[in-house]
Structure formats: structure tokens, C-alpha cells
Design a protein around this motif. Structure first.
Motif, PDB file in Angstrom:
ATOM      1  N   SER A  83      15.523  -3.312   1.061  1.00 36.76           N
ATOM      2  CA  SER A  83      14.073  -3.181   1.257  1.00 36.76           C
ATOM      3  C   SER A  83      13.730  -2.699   2.662  1.00 36.76           C
ATOM      4  O   SER A  83      12.865  -1.827   2.834  1.00 36.76           O
ATOM      5  CB  SER A  83      13.385  -4.518   1.012  1.00 36.76           C
ATOM      6  OG  SER A  83      13.524  -4.909  -0.324  1.00 36.76           O
ATOM      7  N   ILE A  84      14.388  -3.249   3.664  1.00 29.39           N
ATOM      8  CA  ILE A  84      14.136  -2.824   5.049  1.00 29.39           C
ATOM      9  C   ILE A  84      14.512  -1.361   5.233  1.00 29.39           C
ATOM     10  O   ILE A  84      13.744  -0.579   5.809  1.00 29.39           O
ATOM     11  CB  ILE A  84      14.903  -3.717   6.049  1.00 29.39           C
ATOM     12  CG1 ILE A  84      14.330  -5.124   6.039  1.00 29.39           C
ATOM     13  CG2 ILE A  84      14.858  -3.126   7.455  1.00 29.39           C
ATOM     14  CD1 ILE A  84      15.194  -6.149   6.761  1.00 29.39           C
ATOM     15  N   ALA A  85      15.670  -0.975   4.732  1.00 30.50           N
ATOM     16  CA  ALA A  85      16.113   0.422   4.865  1.00 30.50           C
ATOM     17  C   ALA A  85      15.156   1.360   4.139  1.00 30.50           C
ATOM     18  O   ALA A  85      14.804   2.424   4.670  1.00 30.50           O
ATOM     19  CB  ALA A  85      17.533   0.576   4.327  1.00 30.50           C
ATOM     20  N   ASN A  86      14.719   0.978   2.950  1.00 31.07           N
ATOM     21  CA  ASN A  86      13.770   1.813   2.207  1.00 31.07           C
ATOM     22  C   ASN A  86      12.447   1.937   2.949  1.00 31.07           C
ATOM     23  O   ASN A  86      11.886   3.024   3.052  1.00 31.07           O
ATOM     24  CB  ASN A  86      13.528   1.253   0.807  1.00 31.07           C
ATOM     25  CG  ASN A  86      14.709   1.452  -0.113  1.00 31.07           C
ATOM     26  OD1 ASN A  86      15.559   2.303   0.125  1.00 31.07           O
ATOM     27  ND2 ASN A  86      14.764   0.659  -1.157  1.00 31.07           N
ATOM     28  N   ILE A 120      28.265  -4.719   4.120  1.00 34.97           N
ATOM     29  CA  ILE A 120      28.459  -6.159   4.281  1.00 34.97           C
ATOM     30  C   ILE A 120      27.838  -6.893   3.099  1.00 34.97           C
ATOM     31  O   ILE A 120      28.449  -7.805   2.529  1.00 34.97           O
ATOM     32  CB  ILE A 120      27.860  -6.642   5.622  1.00 34.97           C
ATOM     33  CG1 ILE A 120      28.717  -6.134   6.786  1.00 34.97           C
ATOM     34  CG2 ILE A 120      27.728  -8.156   5.656  1.00 34.97           C
ATOM     35  CD1 ILE A 120      28.087  -6.320   8.155  1.00 34.97           C
ATOM     36  N   ALA A 121      26.644  -6.488   2.703  1.00 28.99           N
ATOM     37  CA  ALA A 121      25.976  -7.114   1.556  1.00 28.99           C
ATOM     38  C   ALA A 121      26.778  -6.909   0.278  1.00 28.99           C
ATOM     39  O   ALA A 121      26.885  -7.819  -0.555  1.00 28.99           O
ATOM     40  CB  ALA A 121      24.569  -6.545   1.397  1.00 28.99           C
ATOM     41  N   THR A 122      27.370  -5.747   0.111  1.00 37.83           N
ATOM     42  CA  THR A 122      28.205  -5.477  -1.064  1.00 37.83           C
ATOM     43  C   THR A 122      29.393  -6.428  -1.103  1.00 37.83           C
ATOM     44  O   THR A 122      29.708  -6.999  -2.151  1.00 37.83           O
ATOM     45  CB  THR A 122      28.708  -4.014  -1.057  1.00 37.83           C
ATOM     46  OG1 THR A 122      27.576  -3.147  -1.117  1.00 37.83           O
ATOM     47  CG2 THR A 122      29.645  -3.728  -2.207  1.00 37.83           C
ATOM     48  N   VAL A 123      30.046  -6.613   0.028  1.00 36.73           N
ATOM     49  CA  VAL A 123      31.207  -7.509   0.093  1.00 36.73           C
ATOM     50  C   VAL A 123      30.791  -8.945  -0.204  1.00 36.73           C
ATOM     51  O   VAL A 123      31.478  -9.667  -0.940  1.00 36.73           O
ATOM     52  CB  VAL A 123      31.906  -7.409   1.467  1.00 36.73           C
ATOM     53  CG1 VAL A 123      33.023  -8.429   1.587  1.00 36.73           C
ATOM     54  CG2 VAL A 123      32.444  -6.006   1.685  1.00 36.73           C
ATOM     55  N   ILE A 129      22.819 -12.234  -2.764  1.00 39.19           N
ATOM     56  CA  ILE A 129      21.974 -11.335  -3.558  1.00 39.19           C
ATOM     57  C   ILE A 129      20.667 -11.079  -2.816  1.00 39.19           C
ATOM     58  O   ILE A 129      20.201  -9.942  -2.716  1.00 39.19           O
ATOM     59  CB  ILE A 129      21.715 -11.921  -4.963  1.00 39.19           C
ATOM     60  CG1 ILE A 129      23.012 -11.932  -5.760  1.00 39.19           C
ATOM     61  CG2 ILE A 129      20.627 -11.140  -5.691  1.00 39.19           C
ATOM     62  CD1 ILE A 129      22.943 -12.735  -7.044  1.00 39.19           C
ATOM     63  N   ARG A 130      20.090 -12.134  -2.286  1.00 40.22           N
ATOM     64  CA  ARG A 130      18.835 -12.004  -1.533  1.00 40.22           C
ATOM     65  C   ARG A 130      19.036 -11.155  -0.284  1.00 40.22           C
ATOM     66  O   ARG A 130      18.208 -10.312   0.055  1.00 40.22           O
ATOM     67  CB  ARG A 130      18.318 -13.400  -1.159  1.00 40.22           C
ATOM     68  CG  ARG A 130      17.096 -13.407  -0.304  1.00 40.22           C
ATOM     69  CD  ARG A 130      15.899 -12.865  -1.083  1.00 40.22           C
ATOM     70  NE  ARG A 130      14.754 -12.663  -0.240  1.00 40.22           N
ATOM     71  CZ  ARG A 130      13.727 -13.482  -0.164  1.00 40.22           C
ATOM     72  NH1 ARG A 130      13.691 -14.564  -0.899  1.00 40.22           N
ATOM     73  NH2 ARG A 130      12.741 -13.211   0.638  1.00 40.22           N
ATOM     74  N   PHE A 131      20.142 -11.360   0.429  1.00 38.76           N
ATOM     75  CA  PHE A 131      20.447 -10.587   1.630  1.00 38.76           C
ATOM     76  C   PHE A 131      20.549  -9.104   1.295  1.00 38.76           C
ATOM     77  O   PHE A 131      19.980  -8.261   1.985  1.00 38.76           O
ATOM     78  CB  PHE A 131      21.744 -11.102   2.263  1.00 38.76           C
ATOM     79  CG  PHE A 131      22.175 -10.337   3.474  1.00 38.76           C
ATOM     80  CD1 PHE A 131      21.462 -10.439   4.661  1.00 38.76           C
ATOM     81  CD2 PHE A 131      23.296  -9.533   3.447  1.00 38.76           C
ATOM     82  CE1 PHE A 131      21.859  -9.738   5.789  1.00 38.76           C
ATOM     83  CE2 PHE A 131      23.703  -8.833   4.568  1.00 38.76           C
ATOM     84  CZ  PHE A 131      22.979  -8.934   5.739  1.00 38.76           C
ATOM     85  N   GLU A 132      21.252  -8.788   0.224  1.00 37.42           N
ATOM     86  CA  GLU A 132      21.409  -7.389  -0.176  1.00 37.42           C
ATOM     87  C   GLU A 132      20.046  -6.763  -0.507  1.00 37.42           C
ATOM     88  O   GLU A 132      19.745  -5.640  -0.101  1.00 37.42           O
ATOM     89  CB  GLU A 132      22.350  -7.267  -1.367  1.00 37.42           C
ATOM     90  CG  GLU A 132      22.623  -5.837  -1.771  1.00 37.42           C
ATOM     91  CD  GLU A 132      23.670  -5.721  -2.846  1.00 37.42           C
ATOM     92  OE1 GLU A 132      24.322  -4.676  -2.890  1.00 37.42           O
ATOM     93  OE2 GLU A 132      23.829  -6.657  -3.653  1.00 37.42           O
ATOM     94  N   ARG A 133      19.231  -7.504  -1.229  1.00 38.28           N
ATOM     95  CA  ARG A 133      17.903  -7.008  -1.584  1.00 38.28           C
ATOM     96  C   ARG A 133      17.054  -6.786  -0.329  1.00 38.28           C
ATOM     97  O   ARG A 133      16.347  -5.777  -0.208  1.00 38.28           O
ATOM     98  CB  ARG A 133      17.218  -7.989  -2.518  1.00 38.28           C
ATOM     99  CG  ARG A 133      15.921  -7.426  -3.091  1.00 38.28           C
ATOM    100  CD  ARG A 133      15.226  -8.410  -3.952  1.00 38.28           C
ATOM    101  NE  ARG A 133      14.595  -9.380  -3.040  1.00 38.28           N
ATOM    102  CZ  ARG A 133      14.083 -10.526  -3.417  1.00 38.28           C
ATOM    103  NH1 ARG A 133      14.126 -10.897  -4.668  1.00 38.28           N
ATOM    104  NH2 ARG A 133      13.528 -11.330  -2.541  1.00 38.28           N
TER     105      ARG A 133
END
Length: 105
Positions: A43-46, A67-70, A35-39
Motif C-alpha cells: 500500500s505504501i509503495a502504491n 522481506i515481506a515475501t519471506v 500478511i498485514r506487513f506485506e499488505r
């Protein structure tokens, strides 16, 4: 601008994305970490998309977001079915997908 922001802005987005993918592969993931990785990826992409005038920053992070979704799939979710029937235009290969699924365990 903070030092890490300067470093990231001096790199091409594909380099940033590749570095994060390489670092992610070395880790085993638990649900909270995923969850933290996805967030963090979001954040980096935004952030990078707001710092550029030419756009395309989000596109460079599509693989990382997938990858984060998986990594965030529920344990009872059928991973094979998800890959085949999710409707997501996958940017990661089936082999990469399976490797990420294995990291979840």
C-alpha cells in the motif's frame, strides 16, 4: 494531505524504506502479522508511486517487498530452496534472508 503523508513525501524514498526495514528487524512475526506487513508495504509503495511524477518509488521498496515475501512463506516451504530456485532477483543478501527466516520462528 494528511500529516503523515507530508512527512513521507518530504523524505527520500530510500529513507522511508530504510526506516521501515529497521523497524521490521526489531519484530518477531507471526503469519497474520506477516500478511498485514506485506499488505502495508504494498500500500505504501502504491501510494508513493501515484504521488510522484518521476517514478521509481516501487523500486525503492523492492527489498521490503522481498522481506515481506519471506515472512509469508509457508512453514513447510524449504527456505533454502526458495532462495536458490525461486527465480527472484534478490535485493537482500543471503545473510539478510536468513535473518528474516529466523524472525518467522
Amino acid at each position: 494531505m494528511r500529516p503523515w503523508e507530508k512527512m513521507i513525501m518530504n523524505m527520500r524514498f530510500s529513507e522511508v524504506s530504510r526506516e521501515v526495514v529497521d523497524a521490521q528487524r526489531a519484530l518477531a512475526h507471526v503469519q497474520l502479522g506477516a500478511i498485514r506487513f506485506e499488505r502495508d508495504v504494498r500500500s505504501i509503495a502504491n501510494y508513493l508511486s501515484t504521488q510522484t511524477t518521476f517514478g521509481g518509488a516501487r523500486e525503492k521498496f523492492t527489498r521490503l517487498q522481498q522481506i515481506a515475501t519471506v515472512l509469508n512463506l509457508d512453514d513447510d516451504e524449504d527456505t533454502e530452496d526458495f532462495y536458490s530456485n525461486s527465480g527472484i532477483p534478490w535485493r537482500i543478501s543471503k545473510n539478510e534472508y536468513n535473518a528474516v527466516v529466523e524472525q518467522r520462528r
